[in-house]
Design a protein around this motif. Structure first.
Motif, mmCIF file in Angstrom:
data_model
loop_
_atom_site.group_PDB
_atom_site.id
_atom_site.type_symbol
_atom_site.label_atom_id
_atom_site.label_comp_id
_atom_site.label_asym_id
_atom_site.label_seq_id
_atom_site.Cartn_x
_atom_site.Cartn_y
_atom_site.Cartn_z
ATOM 1 N N UNK A 581 0.818 -1.202 0.000
ATOM 2 C CA UNK A 581 0.000 0.000 0.000
ATOM 3 C C UNK A 581 0.849 1.248 0.000
ATOM 4 N N UNK A 582 0.303 2.311 0.598
ATOM 5 C CA UNK A 582 0.972 3.609 0.658
ATOM 6 C C UNK A 582 0.961 4.099 2.094
ATOM 7 N N UNK A 583 2.081 4.637 2.541
ATOM 8 C CA UNK A 583 2.151 5.210 3.884
ATOM 9 C C UNK A 583 1.308 6.478 3.907
ATOM 10 N N UNK A 584 0.296 6.489 4.764
ATOM 11 C CA UNK A 584 -0.598 7.629 4.850
ATOM 12 C C UNK A 584 -0.109 8.632 5.893
ATOM 13 N N UNK A 585 0.275 8.127 7.053
ATOM 14 C CA UNK A 585 0.750 8.976 8.138
ATOM 15 C C UNK A 585 1.911 8.301 8.843
ATOM 16 N N UNK A 586 2.885 9.095 9.283
ATOM 17 C CA UNK A 586 3.938 8.615 10.175
ATOM 18 C C UNK A 586 3.716 9.318 11.503
ATOM 19 N N UNK A 587 3.283 8.559 12.509
ATOM 20 C CA UNK A 587 2.882 9.159 13.777
ATOM 21 C C UNK A 587 4.017 9.228 14.792
ATOM 22 N N UNK A 588 5.132 8.539 14.501
ATOM 23 C CA UNK A 588 6.266 8.538 15.423
ATOM 24 C C UNK A 588 7.398 9.378 14.851
ATOM 25 N N UNK A 599 0.573 3.688 18.282
ATOM 26 C CA UNK A 599 0.560 3.807 16.813
ATOM 27 C C UNK A 599 1.841 4.437 16.290
ATOM 28 N N UNK A 600 2.401 3.824 15.255
ATOM 29 C CA UNK A 600 3.626 4.327 14.648
ATOM 30 C C UNK A 600 3.396 4.840 13.233
ATOM 31 N N UNK A 601 2.738 4.014 12.405
ATOM 32 C CA UNK A 601 2.562 4.338 10.992
ATOM 33 C C UNK A 601 1.161 3.913 10.566
ATOM 34 N N UNK A 611 -3.514 0.814 10.977
ATOM 35 C CA UNK A 611 -2.551 1.422 11.882
ATOM 36 C C UNK A 611 -1.600 0.357 12.407
ATOM 37 N N UNK A 612 -0.304 0.566 12.190
ATOM 38 C CA UNK A 612 0.717 -0.369 12.653
ATOM 39 C C UNK A 612 1.295 0.179 13.953
ATOM 40 N N UNK A 613 1.352 -0.667 14.974
ATOM 41 C CA UNK A 613 1.743 -0.213 16.309
ATOM 42 C C UNK A 613 3.082 -0.800 16.720
ATOM 43 N N UNK A 614 3.643 -0.237 17.777
ATOM 44 C CA UNK A 614 4.916 -0.719 18.302
ATOM 45 C C UNK A 614 4.712 -2.079 18.960
ATOM 46 N N UNK A 615 5.497 -3.092 18.582
ATOM 47 C CA UNK A 615 5.322 -4.420 19.187
ATOM 48 C C UNK A 615 5.897 -4.515 20.597
ATOM 49 N N UNK A 637 8.914 -0.746 8.266
ATOM 50 C CA UNK A 637 8.373 0.589 8.491
ATOM 51 C C UNK A 637 9.121 1.309 9.602
ATOM 52 N N UNK A 638 9.560 0.549 10.602
ATOM 53 C CA UNK A 638 10.253 1.137 11.745
ATOM 54 C C UNK A 638 10.978 0.035 12.502
ATOM 55 N N UNK A 639 11.937 0.440 13.302
ATOM 56 C CA UNK A 639 12.615 -0.486 14.211
ATOM 57 C C UNK A 639 12.604 0.146 15.595
ATOM 58 N N UNK A 640 12.048 -0.587 16.546
ATOM 59 C CA UNK A 640 11.989 -0.125 17.932
ATOM 60 C C UNK A 640 13.001 -0.924 18.750
#
Length: 642
Positions: A581-588, A599-601, A611-615, A637-640
């Motif tokens: 898909x397409x990244x709509x928002x980057x919340x972090x 929520x991260x992305x 909404x993809x969240x921090x695991x 999308x991210x690395x925590x």
């Protein structure tokens, strides 16, 4: 009558309109974008012209003029409810096969539509907050947020408490703006135990407005229709007459011309009905009305647009039998109905039922458009016969290369509540755990895949060729097959074409086996029982389809990782996209300290947000994506870091 009509749409609806135009002796002109160059609607049309995008009004009008078309059929979606498009067609000397711009505008704004039909005596949902009101001050729950310019369930959010309202308004406004170009919202009181029942109307330029009975559309998930039927098992003849007349009055109130649908929310306890909206276009579910009335709605649209009169007698409209439609989507019920994609490697569609489809082998299903792939529509003399026919037809459907919702549809069609007609718009969500397919791969499917690989191995290593010859007694060959739930071991001994043995490591049971290839069919014999599969091979990956289900099994070579990383997140803090898909928002932000579940992305695909969240809790150490960036499934999308 027209000689040539341009279809301003794509996919299954474009193919469906082409079918009627061909039967009427009218040339069909298709438009397509670069991504759709080899699409089925392009192949089936008489003429096809490339345009930059499907929402480019000027390009479509120019294409129609250059092709010598006299009229434009908008299908549904895209430009079907765009008053400006209807005006531009008229200015270019083209007939718009749809209602007048004024009717589109009157019904396209839900607030204005509600006031208009109420003035005509049509019952409307009581209560509501409109633009200009403080929507955050709403305190009558449960409530339903709706885009004023929307349709198709997009942007509609059910809110049960004041605490949910701010975030729900933000999400609904964002979805409405993306889907309809207008983020205006309204709120209405939510009707408990609701049934969604709509009335098909058709009106000509000579003052005749008819209704063609109702469709039951209560089987929904997230306000998106899944299975529709005609007639409704809830509606009595008297109720049909009253609702039909209300729909006719709603159409008359705006000077409607053409085919349209008046949608009602019906209290499943009292039978009271209230106007929700009018869709000023052909509906996705129109085939069920066609099957029970014997009428071709596209043909009626074309004839009305050409100025021909309708037969004026409402009593000549008769309903015969029962029809049920299921929407086949590119989505994965086991992963929360996330959109999927891929290339259709093999396609099998059922016989003896109606299938409206834009698919063909080789079709690439991407994330740019709605995830609906096709519609399977069955008719029977009774509702029970129609449901049984639909179930059989879905079982005979295979779309290999793309994960679909077909097993989910079969489970829903067979559910006791559906069989008994005990429907409401919340039913699917309540029984969802009963409808989700098992995620594991059955042992007989693993055996079939191993036999197929064994009979036609991959690679040119002579030691990998299972030719049945060994020094001494024939040996067992172990095939390690990877599915999305892990790696499975299956052993085969002998030649599958002549007779072999197979055993699945999970249970160790040995079976006599044989396989036979016949085009896209694979016939597998296990202990004397023959099962037919649709199959397709893409290098190391084999797709098998049976009874409406499909499985992708990849040959797992030595040195491959043992399992795939989790899609949304994993214990090591790597966060991956659950869908293409397409990244709509980057919340972090990079370096931000986040908590588990934060929520991260936000990723969007096919007009759906996820909404993809921090695991885990920790610090955002990598954030390689930005808003507007396209991403593939499982892209990081991210690395925590803990």
């Amino acid at each position: 009558m027209f000689d040539s009509v341009l279809i301003a749409n794509r996919g299954e609806i474009a193919v469906r309109v082409i079918r009627t135009l061909r039967a009427m002796g009218i040339a069909a002109v298709a438009v397509y974008t670069e991504a759709d160059a080899g699409a089925r609607h392009v192949v089936e049309a008489d003429v096809a012209l490339q345009i930059p995008k499907y929402l480019d009004i000027e390009a479509i009008v120019a294409a129609a003029v250059s092709a010598g078309a006299q009229a434009v059929h908008p299908g549904y979606g895209f430009l079907a409810e765009n008053a400006e498009f209807a005006r531009r067609c008229a200015e270019a000397g083209l007939v718009f096969i749809g209602p007048p711009p004024g009717a589109i505008e009157a019904m396209g704004d839900k607030i204005r539509a509600k006031a208009t039909v109420a003035a005509a005596g049509v019952p409307v949902v009581p209560g509501g907050a409109e633009p200009g009101d403080d929507l955050l001050a709403w305190n009558d729950f449960p409530a339903l947020i709706k885009p004023s310019a929307g349709g198709g369930g997009k942007g509609m959010v059910l809110v049960r408490s004041a605490a949910e309202l701010p975030e729900a308004l933000e999400s609904a406004r964002r979805t409405a703006a993306a889907a309809f170009g207008d983020g205006t919202l309204l709120i209405e009181r939510y009707v408990e135990n609701p049934r969604h029942i709509e009335i098909q109307v058709i009106a000509d330029t000579h003052g005749t407005v008819l209704h063609l009975g109702e469709r039951e559309c209560s089987l929904q998930r997230r306000h998106q229709k899944i299975i529709e039927e005609a007639p409704s098992p809830f509606v009595t003849p008297d109720m049909r007459a009253r609702m039909g007349q209300a729909a006719v009055e709603a159409a008359r109130a705006v000077g409607y011309v053409g085919a349209g649908t008046v949608e009602f929310i019906v209290d499943g306890t009292t039978g009271d009905y209230h106007f929700m909206e009018m869709n000023t276009r052909l509906q996705v579910e129109h085939p069920v009305t066609e099957l029970v009335t014997g009428l071709d709605l596209v043909e009626l649209q074309v004839r009305v647009a050409a100025g021909e009169p309708l037969p004026p007698a409402q009593d000549r409209v008769r309903l015969s039998g029962h029809a049920v439609e299921a929407r086949v989507y590119a989505e994965d019920p086991a992963r929360g109905f996330l959109p999927t994609g891929g290339r259709v490697m093999a396609l099998r569609e059922p016989l003896n039922v109606r299938v409206d489809s834009g698919l063909a082998a080789g079709t690439v299903v991407g994330s740019d458009y709605d995830p609906m792939l096709s519609k399977v529509v069955a008719w029977g003399e009774t509702r029970d016969q129609a449901l049984r026919a639909l179930d059989r037809a879905l079982g005979a459907t295979a779309v290999l290369g793309v994960t679909t919702n077909i097993p989910f549809l079969r489970a829903l069609a067979r559910h006791p509540a559906v069989a008994e007609g005990r429907l409401d718009t919340g039913l699917v969500e309540r029984i969802l755990p009963e409808l989700l397919p098992e995620t594991g791969v059955p042992g007989d499917v693993l055996a079939a895949a191993a036999l197929a690989f064994h009979a036609a191995p991959v690679g040119d290593d002579p030691w990998e060729v299972p030719d049945g010859w060994r020094v001494g007694e024939p040996a067992w060959t172990t095939w390690r097959l990877e599915s999305r739930d892990g790696v499975h071991a299956v052993q085969v001994r002998g030649l599958p074409e002549r007779g072999a043995e197979v055993r699945v490591a999970d249970d160790g049971t040995a079976m006599r086996a044989a396989v036979r290839f016949a085009g896209e069919c694979l016939f597998v014999t296990l202990d004397g029982k023959v099962t037919a599969y649709t199959h397709a091979r893409d290098g190391d990956t084999l797709w098998l389809g049976r009874d409406g289900e499909s499985w992708a099994l990849t040959r797992h070579r030595i040195g491959d990782p043992g399992d795939r990383p989790g899609a949304a997140g994993s214990a090591d803090g790597v966060v991956r996209s659950p869908m293409p898909g397409t990244v709509l928002l980057v919340k972090a932000q990079l370096g931000e300290q986040v908590s588990e579940g934060q929520p991260l992305v936000v990723v969007e695909a096919m007009k759906m947000e996820h909404t993809v969240v921090a695991p885990i809790a920790g610090v955002v150490k990598e954030l390689p994506v930005r808003a507007g960036q396209p991403v593939e499934m499982d892209a990081v999308l991210a690395v925590v870091e803990p």
